[in-house]
Scaffold this active site. Structure first.
Site, mmCIF file in Angstrom:
data_model
loop_
_atom_site.group_PDB
_atom_site.id
_atom_site.type_symbol
_atom_site.label_atom_id
_atom_site.label_comp_id
_atom_site.label_asym_id
_atom_site.label_seq_id
_atom_site.Cartn_x
_atom_site.Cartn_y
_atom_site.Cartn_z
ATOM 1 N N GLY A 220 2.160 2.610 10.874
ATOM 2 C CA GLY A 220 3.181 3.648 10.702
ATOM 3 C C GLY A 220 3.871 4.059 11.987
ATOM 4 N N HIS B 64 -9.688 1.834 4.266
ATOM 5 C CA HIS B 64 -8.447 1.987 5.016
ATOM 6 C C HIS B 64 -8.662 2.995 6.148
ATOM 7 C CE1 HIS B 64 -4.377 3.041 6.130
ATOM 8 N NE2 HIS B 64 -4.032 1.869 5.635
ATOM 9 N N SER C 33 2.879 -1.713 10.679
ATOM 10 C CA SER C 33 4.317 -1.830 10.952
ATOM 11 C C SER C 33 4.868 -3.222 10.656
ATOM 12 C CB SER C 33 4.633 -1.415 12.396
ATOM 13 O OG SER C 33 4.272 -0.062 12.603
ATOM 14 N N LYS D 157 0.159 4.272 -0.441
ATOM 15 C CA LYS D 157 -0.456 5.487 0.102
ATOM 16 C C LYS D 157 -0.136 6.680 -0.824
ATOM 17 C CE LYS D 157 -0.205 3.449 4.660
ATOM 18 N NZ LYS D 157 -0.239 3.625 6.096
ATOM 19 N N GLU E 3 -6.037 -4.141 10.679
ATOM 20 C CA GLU E 3 -4.971 -3.161 10.891
ATOM 21 C C GLU E 3 -5.276 -2.323 12.129
ATOM 22 O OE1 GLU E 3 -2.793 -2.215 6.947
ATOM 23 O OE2 GLU E 3 -4.547 -0.937 7.074
ATOM 24 N N ASN F 271 0.871 -1.180 0.000
ATOM 25 C CA ASN F 271 0.000 0.000 0.000
ATOM 26 C C ASN F 271 0.901 1.220 0.000
ATOM 27 O OD1 ASN F 271 -1.847 2.007 0.422
ATOM 28 N ND2 ASN F 271 -2.303 1.461 2.550
ATOM 29 N N GLU G 137 -7.005 5.356 7.245
ATOM 30 C CA GLU G 137 -6.714 6.759 6.919
ATOM 31 C C GLU G 137 -7.873 7.379 6.158
ATOM 32 O OE1 GLU G 137 -2.959 5.865 5.157
ATOM 33 O OE2 GLU G 137 -2.190 5.364 7.144
HETATM 34 P P1 PGA Z 1 2.481 0.587 7.726
HETATM 35 O O1 PGA Z 1 1.039 0.825 7.061
HETATM 36 O O2 PGA Z 1 2.990 -0.743 7.209
HETATM 37 O O3 PGA Z 1 3.309 1.745 7.280
HETATM 38 O O4 PGA Z 1 2.268 0.544 9.214
HETATM 39 C C1 PGA Z 1 0.170 -0.250 6.823
HETATM 40 C C2 PGA Z 1 -1.120 0.271 6.248
HETATM 41 O O5 PGA Z 1 -1.597 1.332 6.667
HETATM 42 O O6 PGA Z 1 -1.704 -0.368 5.349
#
Ligand code: PGA
Length: 247
Positions: free
Chosen positions: A171, A93, A205, A10, A165, A8, A95
């Protein structure tokens, strides 16, 4: 079914940067029994789709609107994604839920539209840190799962990919304990008819150093990877480590 690892990206990667990533990444030898997909931003999707066409790596989108076409400025429809070569689309997601007002209801509409157009939705759920601290994590995740998959029917649900998640793990470098994630995903499977046959990914992460611990758990079928998917060598190492850890 093979494990699945999804990049992903982003809001990272211009088209030029995406091409440079693929120049490196596609030259690497990857296991043929781990499914891999890349979700670029919309501006890079056609370029990445052209490079991936006919190969083993699948193209994913990061979002979709539920209408087929029309006066919806700024939106992208399911047929536009399939035309670009997408087979997967991420919906809901955290976000998008946090910054762009996605609700379980809009996620559900998007998941339905994706399935109706032959796309596999990757439906994201997860609890916040506050919900976890309050002991509400499992109830929250199960409620989101049920609402996001409402009315899809057993066959539709079995075709979906879910992504668990936890928001506090995204993140942050604080990944969720693998046993803990497995227990939550076990509860997700039991919460909706059909989910025992679907793939459920862990996200938050995930990196090459910790992916094997997830891959060997009975309820975890791969990962949704943000930060660790942006470097071609690191992402390839993560896929290889997932393979080594696979049950
Ligand atoms: P990350 O994000 O691996 O940077 O923690 C995962 C995601 O939001 O899909």
């Amino acid at each position: 079914m093979n494990h699945l690892v999804v990049a992903n990206w982003k809001m990272h990667m211009t088209g030029t940067q995406a091409s440079a990533f693929l120049d490196d990444f596609l030259a690497r030898v990857l296991p043929d029994d781990v499914d891999v997909a890349i979700a670029p931003p919309f501006t890079a999707i056609a370029r990445v789709g052209d490079r991936l066409r006919g190969g083993a790596i699948a193209l994913a989108a990061q979002d979709v609107f539920w209408e087929q076409s029309g006066a919806y400025t700024g939106e992208v429809s399911p047929p536009m994604l399939t035309d670009a070569g997408c087979t997967y689309v991420i919906v809901g997601h955290s976000e998008r839920r946090q910054y762009f007002g996605e609700t379980d209801e809009t996620v559900n509409r998007k998941a339905r539209a994706a399935l109706a157009n032959g796309l596999t939705p990757i439906v994201c759920v997860g609890e916040s840190g506050a919900e976890r601290d309050a002991g509400e994590a499992l109830a929250r995740v199960v409620a989101q799962t049920r609402a996001s998959l409402d009315g899809l029917g057993r066959d539709g649900v079995a075709r979906v990919v879910m992504a668990y998640e936890p928001l506090w793990a995204i993140g942050t470098g604080k990944n969720c304990d693998a046993d803990d994630a497995d227990a939550t995903m076990c509860a997700m499977r039991a919460s909706v008819d059909g989910l025992r046959d679907a793939r459920i990914l862990y996200g938050g992460s995930m990196k090459a150093e910790n992916v094997a611990a997830y891959a060997r758990k009975p309820n975890i079928d791969g990962g949704l990877v943000g930060g660790a998917s942006l470097d071609p060598a690191g992402f390839a190492a993560l896929i290889l480590a997932a393979r080594q850890g696979m049950r």
